[in-house]
Design a protein around this motif. Structure first.
Motif, PDB file in Angstrom:
ATOM      1  N   GLY A 273     -23.508  23.537  15.775  1.00  0.00           N
ATOM      2  CA  GLY A 273     -22.932  24.067  14.549  1.00  0.00           C
ATOM      3  C   GLY A 273     -22.653  25.550  14.646  1.00  0.00           C
ATOM      4  O   GLY A 273     -21.593  26.038  14.225  1.00  0.00           O
TER       5      GLY A 273
ATOM      6  N   GLN B  73     -15.355  21.725  12.663  1.00  0.00           N
ATOM      7  CA  GLN B  73     -16.623  22.413  12.460  1.00  0.00           C
ATOM      8  C   GLN B  73     -17.597  21.545  11.668  1.00  0.00           C
ATOM      9  O   GLN B  73     -18.802  21.537  11.941  1.00  0.00           O
ATOM     10  CB  GLN B  73     -16.381  23.742  11.745  1.00  0.00           C
ATOM     11  CG  GLN B  73     -15.670  24.777  12.606  1.00  0.00           C
ATOM     12  CD  GLN B  73     -15.298  26.016  11.824  1.00  0.00           C
ATOM     13  OE1 GLN B  73     -14.896  25.950  10.663  1.00  0.00           O
ATOM     14  NE2 GLN B  73     -15.423  27.180  12.462  1.00  0.00           N
ATOM     15  N   LYS B  74     -17.075  20.828  10.687  1.00  0.00           N
ATOM     16  CA  LYS B  74     -17.920  19.893   9.945  1.00  0.00           C
ATOM     17  C   LYS B  74     -18.485  18.830  10.875  1.00  0.00           C
ATOM     18  O   LYS B  74     -19.676  18.487  10.805  1.00  0.00           O
ATOM     19  CB  LYS B  74     -17.116  19.243   8.821  1.00  0.00           C
ATOM     20  CG  LYS B  74     -17.863  18.146   8.073  1.00  0.00           C
ATOM     21  CD  LYS B  74     -17.014  17.528   6.983  1.00  0.00           C
ATOM     22  CE  LYS B  74     -15.811  16.792   7.495  1.00  0.00           C
ATOM     23  NZ  LYS B  74     -16.185  15.551   8.241  1.00  0.00           N
TER      24      LYS B  74
ATOM     25  N   ALA C 287     -21.797  22.078  11.353  1.00  0.00           N
ATOM     26  CA  ALA C 287     -21.935  23.458  10.906  1.00  0.00           C
ATOM     27  C   ALA C 287     -22.313  23.542   9.426  1.00  0.00           C
ATOM     28  O   ALA C 287     -22.898  24.533   8.979  1.00  0.00           O
ATOM     29  CB  ALA C 287     -20.637  24.229  11.155  1.00  0.00           C
TER      30      ALA C 287
ATOM     31  N   ALA D 270     -19.665  26.411  16.789  1.00  0.00           N
ATOM     32  CA  ALA D 270     -18.384  26.058  16.183  1.00  0.00           C
ATOM     33  C   ALA D 270     -17.861  27.150  15.249  1.00  0.00           C
ATOM     34  O   ALA D 270     -16.664  27.186  14.950  1.00  0.00           O
ATOM     35  CB  ALA D 270     -18.523  24.743  15.407  1.00  0.00           C
ATOM     36  N   LEU D 271     -18.736  28.048  14.791  1.00  0.00           N
ATOM     37  CA  LEU D 271     -18.311  29.110  13.880  1.00  0.00           C
ATOM     38  C   LEU D 271     -17.481  30.159  14.618  1.00  0.00           C
ATOM     39  O   LEU D 271     -17.718  30.440  15.792  1.00  0.00           O
ATOM     40  CB  LEU D 271     -19.534  29.783  13.251  1.00  0.00           C
ATOM     41  CG  LEU D 271     -20.434  28.917  12.382  1.00  0.00           C
ATOM     42  CD1 LEU D 271     -21.643  29.730  11.906  1.00  0.00           C
ATOM     43  CD2 LEU D 271     -19.677  28.334  11.192  1.00  0.00           C
TER      44      LEU D 271
ATOM     45  N   LEU E 281     -15.248  25.567   6.239  1.00  0.00           N
ATOM     46  CA  LEU E 281     -15.262  24.906   7.541  1.00  0.00           C
ATOM     47  C   LEU E 281     -14.033  24.029   7.749  1.00  0.00           C
ATOM     48  O   LEU E 281     -13.531  23.395   6.812  1.00  0.00           O
ATOM     49  CB  LEU E 281     -16.511  24.032   7.676  1.00  0.00           C
ATOM     50  CG  LEU E 281     -17.873  24.726   7.538  1.00  0.00           C
ATOM     51  CD1 LEU E 281     -18.986  23.682   7.627  1.00  0.00           C
ATOM     52  CD2 LEU E 281     -18.058  25.802   8.593  1.00  0.00           C
TER      53      LEU E 281
ATOM     54  N   GLN F 106     -16.250  33.982  10.210  1.00  0.00           N
ATOM     55  CA  GLN F 106     -17.251  33.254   9.427  1.00  0.00           C
ATOM     56  C   GLN F 106     -18.637  33.871   9.602  1.00  0.00           C
ATOM     57  O   GLN F 106     -19.405  33.975   8.634  1.00  0.00           O
ATOM     58  CB  GLN F 106     -17.259  31.781   9.849  1.00  0.00           C
ATOM     59  CG  GLN F 106     -15.965  31.055   9.486  1.00  0.00           C
ATOM     60  CD  GLN F 106     -15.859  29.700  10.156  1.00  0.00           C
ATOM     61  OE1 GLN F 106     -16.272  29.510  11.310  1.00  0.00           O
ATOM     62  NE2 GLN F 106     -15.298  28.733   9.434  1.00  0.00           N
TER      63      GLN F 106
END
Length: 303
Positions: A261, A239-240, A244, A264-265, A235, A269
């Motif tokens: 979360g 993203q963190k 996520a 955001a990927l 990540l 991923q």
């Protein structure tokens, strides 16, 4: 083994078969966000909280009910009533953890969280109804907010303990002993991080979601990733921040993650997760996330 040496941990962990126990819980419990509010004490060391934002208790409760309904597709899910005097009570995995026949009670840093550990209904459910033996880590040295501070691979019997203001070495060692784990890797969280389960998640012992920026020493996430490669989702800091990494697998084929979360990927991923046999199953939790935690924080697993 309890060590700070990521290379030694990796060498030992690679010798372990995934035969320590079930990779996924057999049930879970939640605590309803009654009187949802932001706890100022918790915000003092939780950079994911902003006390200036307005919160909607009714919306938080509705999202929490939807979360329970979603999780119930994976395994049996109980929900205990919330307590407005314990605004962080909707994150019970910090206070309670289980292993077969055992209930662990964690030692919390903030007084506003410490009162949650006194709940007779939750403790009585396990000790009186299920016959679990209670292990009260408040009687042990150290500080440890259980599966918030420590991410556990139940299949291998290993753990990843993020040290900081909410977990110290003695507390992690007490959790290691209470669960009878084979190995625990101790590492310092990056400044501003409060829990390991925000920066990483092990999914049913088969895949890893990890944010290297959440670790003080880059050698640590590199070693952890090497153990689970190629099923590793790395990540970005953004993203963190979208939580996520605060995800969980409660059954063999789904990753439960908040809507923010999941959004955001990126596709690569998602492809990595699919290659490991997982499909992201998002649940909208933006109101609850204002309290500085997300989906994984809400779920206390029952083994």
């Amino acid at each position: 083994m309890i060590t700070r040496d990521p290379a030694a941990f990796l060498a030992f962990a690679r010798t372990l078969a995934p035969d320590f126990g079930p990779a996924c819980a057999r049930a879970a419990f939640l605590v309803a966000p009654e009187g949802f509010a932001l706890a100022a004490e918790s915000a003092s060391d939780n950079a994911y909280m902003d006390l200036s934002v307005a919160v909607d208790p009714a919306r938080a409760l509705a999202q929490h009910r939807a979360l329970q309904a979603a999780l119930a597709q994976d395994l049996p899910v109980l929900c205990f009533p919330g307590d407005p005097a314990a605004p962080d009570g909707l994150f019970p995995n910090n206070v309670f953890a289980t292993a077969p026949g055992r209930l662990l009670v964690g030692r919390m840093r903030h007084p506003v969280r410490q009162r949650e550990a006194e709940r007779p209904d939750i403790r009585g459910f396990f000790t009186g109804l299920l016959g679990y033996r209670e292990i009260d880590l408040r009687q042990s040295p150290g500080l440890c907010e259980l599966t918030g501070s420590v991410v556990i691979d139940r299949a291998r019997g290993i753990a990843f303990a993020g040290l900081g203001e909410r977990c110290d070495e003695a507390g992690a060692a007490a959790l290691h002993a209470a669960l009878g784990l084979r190995a625990t890797l101790l590492f310092e969280l990056a400044p501003g991080e409060y829990h390991a389960n925000v920066v990483m998640s092990v999914l049913a012992g088969r895949a890893l979601v990890i944010a290297p920026s959440g670790f003080a020493d880059p050698a640590v996430p590199a070693a952890i990733a090497a153990l689970y490669a190629p099923a590793v989702v790395e990540l970005t800091p953004a993203q963190k921040q979208a939580f996520a990494g605060n995800c969980i697998a409660l059954c063999a084929g789904r990753v439960r993650i908040s809507q923010a979360g999941a959004e955001a990927l990126v596709q690569a991923q998602r492809d990595t997760l699919a290659g490991a046999g997982f499909v992201p199953a998002p649940v909208p939790l933006d109101e609850i996330e204002k309290a500085g935690g997300s989906l994984r924080c809400c779920v206390a697993e029952i083994y």
